[in-house]
Design an enzyme around this catalytic site. Structure first.
Site, PDB file in Angstrom:
ATOM      1  N   CYS A 120      -0.679  -1.879   2.881  1.00 49.36           N
ATOM      2  CA  CYS A 120       0.149  -1.441   1.761  1.00 49.36           C
ATOM      3  C   CYS A 120      -0.384  -2.147   0.518  1.00 49.36           C
ATOM      4  O   CYS A 120      -0.360  -3.389   0.446  1.00 49.36           O
ATOM      5  CB  CYS A 120       1.596  -1.850   2.025  1.00 49.36           C
ATOM      6  SG  CYS A 120       2.718  -1.450   0.668  1.00 49.36           S
TER       7      CYS A 120
ATOM      8  N   CYS B 269      -3.275   3.517  -2.643  1.00 45.50           N
ATOM      9  CA  CYS B 269      -1.997   3.503  -1.926  1.00 45.50           C
ATOM     10  C   CYS B 269      -2.284   4.158  -0.589  1.00 45.50           C
ATOM     11  O   CYS B 269      -2.916   5.225  -0.539  1.00 45.50           O
ATOM     12  CB  CYS B 269      -0.943   4.296  -2.693  1.00 45.50           C
ATOM     13  SG  CYS B 269       0.553   4.609  -1.717  1.00 45.50           S
TER      14      CYS B 269
ATOM     15  N   HIS C  15      -0.519   5.728   1.390  1.00 42.58           N
ATOM     16  CA  HIS C  15       0.070   7.053   1.618  1.00 42.58           C
ATOM     17  C   HIS C  15      -0.875   8.167   1.140  1.00 42.58           C
ATOM     18  O   HIS C  15      -0.803   9.285   1.644  1.00 42.58           O
ATOM     19  CB  HIS C  15       1.395   7.205   0.849  1.00 42.58           C
ATOM     20  CG  HIS C  15       2.577   6.552   1.498  1.00 42.58           C
ATOM     21  ND1 HIS C  15       2.715   5.192   1.591  1.00 42.58           N
ATOM     22  CD2 HIS C  15       3.685   7.090   2.085  1.00 42.58           C
ATOM     23  CE1 HIS C  15       3.876   4.912   2.189  1.00 42.58           C
ATOM     24  NE2 HIS C  15       4.477   6.043   2.510  1.00 42.58           N
TER      25      HIS C  15
ATOM     26  N   GLU D  64       7.349  10.497   2.149  1.00 42.27           N
ATOM     27  CA  GLU D  64       8.349   9.946   3.079  1.00 42.27           C
ATOM     28  C   GLU D  64       9.395  11.000   3.442  1.00 42.27           C
ATOM     29  O   GLU D  64       9.875  11.043   4.567  1.00 42.27           O
ATOM     30  CB  GLU D  64       9.035   8.717   2.462  1.00 42.27           C
ATOM     31  CG  GLU D  64       8.165   7.474   2.390  1.00 42.27           C
ATOM     32  CD  GLU D  64       7.906   6.820   3.759  1.00 42.27           C
ATOM     33  OE1 GLU D  64       8.836   6.721   4.566  1.00 42.27           O
ATOM     34  OE2 GLU D  64       6.742   6.426   4.004  1.00 42.27           O
TER      35      GLU D  64
ATOM     36  N   ASP E 178       3.417  -1.555   6.732  1.00 43.91           N
ATOM     37  CA  ASP E 178       3.517  -0.797   5.469  1.00 43.91           C
ATOM     38  C   ASP E 178       4.990  -0.563   5.164  1.00 43.91           C
ATOM     39  O   ASP E 178       5.849  -0.684   6.048  1.00 43.91           O
ATOM     40  CB  ASP E 178       2.789   0.552   5.573  1.00 43.91           C
ATOM     41  CG  ASP E 178       2.836   1.344   4.259  1.00 43.91           C
ATOM     42  OD1 ASP E 178       2.649   0.726   3.187  1.00 43.91           O
ATOM     43  OD2 ASP E 178       3.080   2.559   4.289  1.00 43.91           O
ATOM     44  N   SER E 179       5.254  -0.202   3.913  1.00 45.44           N
ATOM     45  CA  SER E 179       6.622   0.135   3.523  1.00 45.44           C
ATOM     46  C   SER E 179       7.115   1.364   4.283  1.00 45.44           C
ATOM     47  O   SER E 179       8.320   1.576   4.381  1.00 45.44           O
ATOM     48  CB  SER E 179       6.673   0.430   2.026  1.00 45.44           C
ATOM     49  OG  SER E 179       5.854   1.546   1.743  1.00 45.44           O
TER      50      SER E 179
HETATM   51  N1  DGL Z   1       1.604   2.661   1.172  1.00 44.95           N
HETATM   52  C1  DGL Z   1       2.104   1.830   0.112  1.00 44.95           C
HETATM   53  C2  DGL Z   1       0.922   1.362  -0.740  1.00 44.95           C
HETATM   54  O1  DGL Z   1      -0.204   1.345  -0.238  1.00 44.95           O
HETATM   55  C3  DGL Z   1       3.205   2.583  -0.563  1.00 44.95           C
HETATM   56  C4  DGL Z   1       4.050   1.796  -1.437  1.00 44.95           C
HETATM   57  C5  DGL Z   1       5.447   2.289  -1.647  1.00 44.95           C
HETATM   58  O2  DGL Z   1       6.248   2.179  -0.720  1.00 44.95           O
HETATM   59  O3  DGL Z   1       5.729   2.701  -2.776  1.00 44.95           O
HETATM   60  O4  DGL Z   1       1.048   0.990  -1.880  1.00 44.95           O
END
Ligand code: DGL
Length: 269
Positions: A70, A194, A196, A162, A7-8
């Protein structure tokens, strides 16, 4: 290591957590590109480049299968990576399809024509890049007819999570739900598109109301991965699990421990 989750940043940990609980004997590694999060405000080219670099590192370190936990990377990079070709014996999968299959009451890989499903009015909450890609609507149209989707780009929520600023994250979620409800007053289902967002799932649920079914990916993806690995056991190899981040390992370990309520320890990617 055998199965990699990418993931990011911290969001994919919601999937990692569900996978490690569903498959406790499976070594599962994690790559969080925290130094470059959020991805949701980047261009598709940029997201593709960052995602490819991380996935190639996980393949090089021994993962056969990498799951893009992600949605933004799944929407902006997955198809291009698969079309470019992946090395022999390696695979990369996304998180959209299992979610849409669950919502449209389909089994894995059921490619029969689109049909009517129980949900009619769906609210999609996702990052600006995921909403702009329209990937969710495209995948849904392959499987269901008669479903209205209203998408809400939830700017700022990933950044706040974050940064560990949960008060800001919660305020932003409430305002994004209000904005969605002005466009679609009575959704019968909501998609947290998402990874997150499950970290603030109760805030979404409260703001939407108890009668709205909220679909989030962690358990759905874990179940679908268990099913996939039972059919493709060669994708599980030997090896240990590594948790890596491009960010500050100490800070990421502390946030991950706080979010998952289990001890988490990251090293530098
Ligand atoms: N968890 C990522 C997703 O599912 C987050 C993306 C981001 O870094 O903006 O889209």
């Amino acid at each position: 290591m055998s199965v990699g989750i990418f993931d990011s940043g911290l969001g994919g940990l919601t999937v990692w957590d569900a996978v490690t609980r569903r498959l406790p004997d499976l070594p599962v590694s994690y790559f969080g590109d925290n130094a470059n999060a959020p991805y949701g405000v980047r261009t598709a080219d940029d997201i593709h480049g960052l995602t490819r670099r991380a996935v190639e590192q996980m393949w090089d370190e021994g993962a056969n299968l990498v799951v893009l936990a992600c949605n933004t990377a799944s929407a902006a990079a997955l198809r291009r990576m698969q079309e470019d070709g992946v090395p022999q014996g390696k695979r990369v999968l996304g998180v959209f399809v299992p979610l849409i299959e669950a919502m449209t009451q389909r089994n894995w890989g059921d490619n029969s024509p689109p049909r009517e499903v129980d949900v009619k009015q769906v609210a999609l909450f996702a990052t600006p890049a995921t909403v702009a890609s329209r990937a969710f609507q495209r995948e849904l149209a392959f499987r269901a007819i008669g479903v209205d989707v209203e998408a809400q780009a939830c700017g700022g929520v990933v950044d706040a999570i974050e940064d560990g600023d949960m008060i800001l994250a919660e305020a932003l979620v409430r305002s994004h739900v209000d904005a969605l409800k002005r466009k679609m007053p009575k959704p019968d289902a909501a998609i947290l598109g998402c990874t997150h967002y499950p970290l603030v799932q109760d805030v979404f649920q409260r703001a939407l109301g108890e009668d709205v079914t909220v679909f989030s990916q962690a358990d759905i993806v874990a179940e679908s991965l268990a099913d996939y690995l039972s059919r493709r056991p060669e994708m599980v190899g030997d090896g240990g699990a590594r948790m890596v981040t491009t960010g500050d390992p100490e800070q990421v370990s502390a946030r991950a421990t706080q979010f998952l309520r289990r001890p988490m320890s990251f090293e530098a990617a």
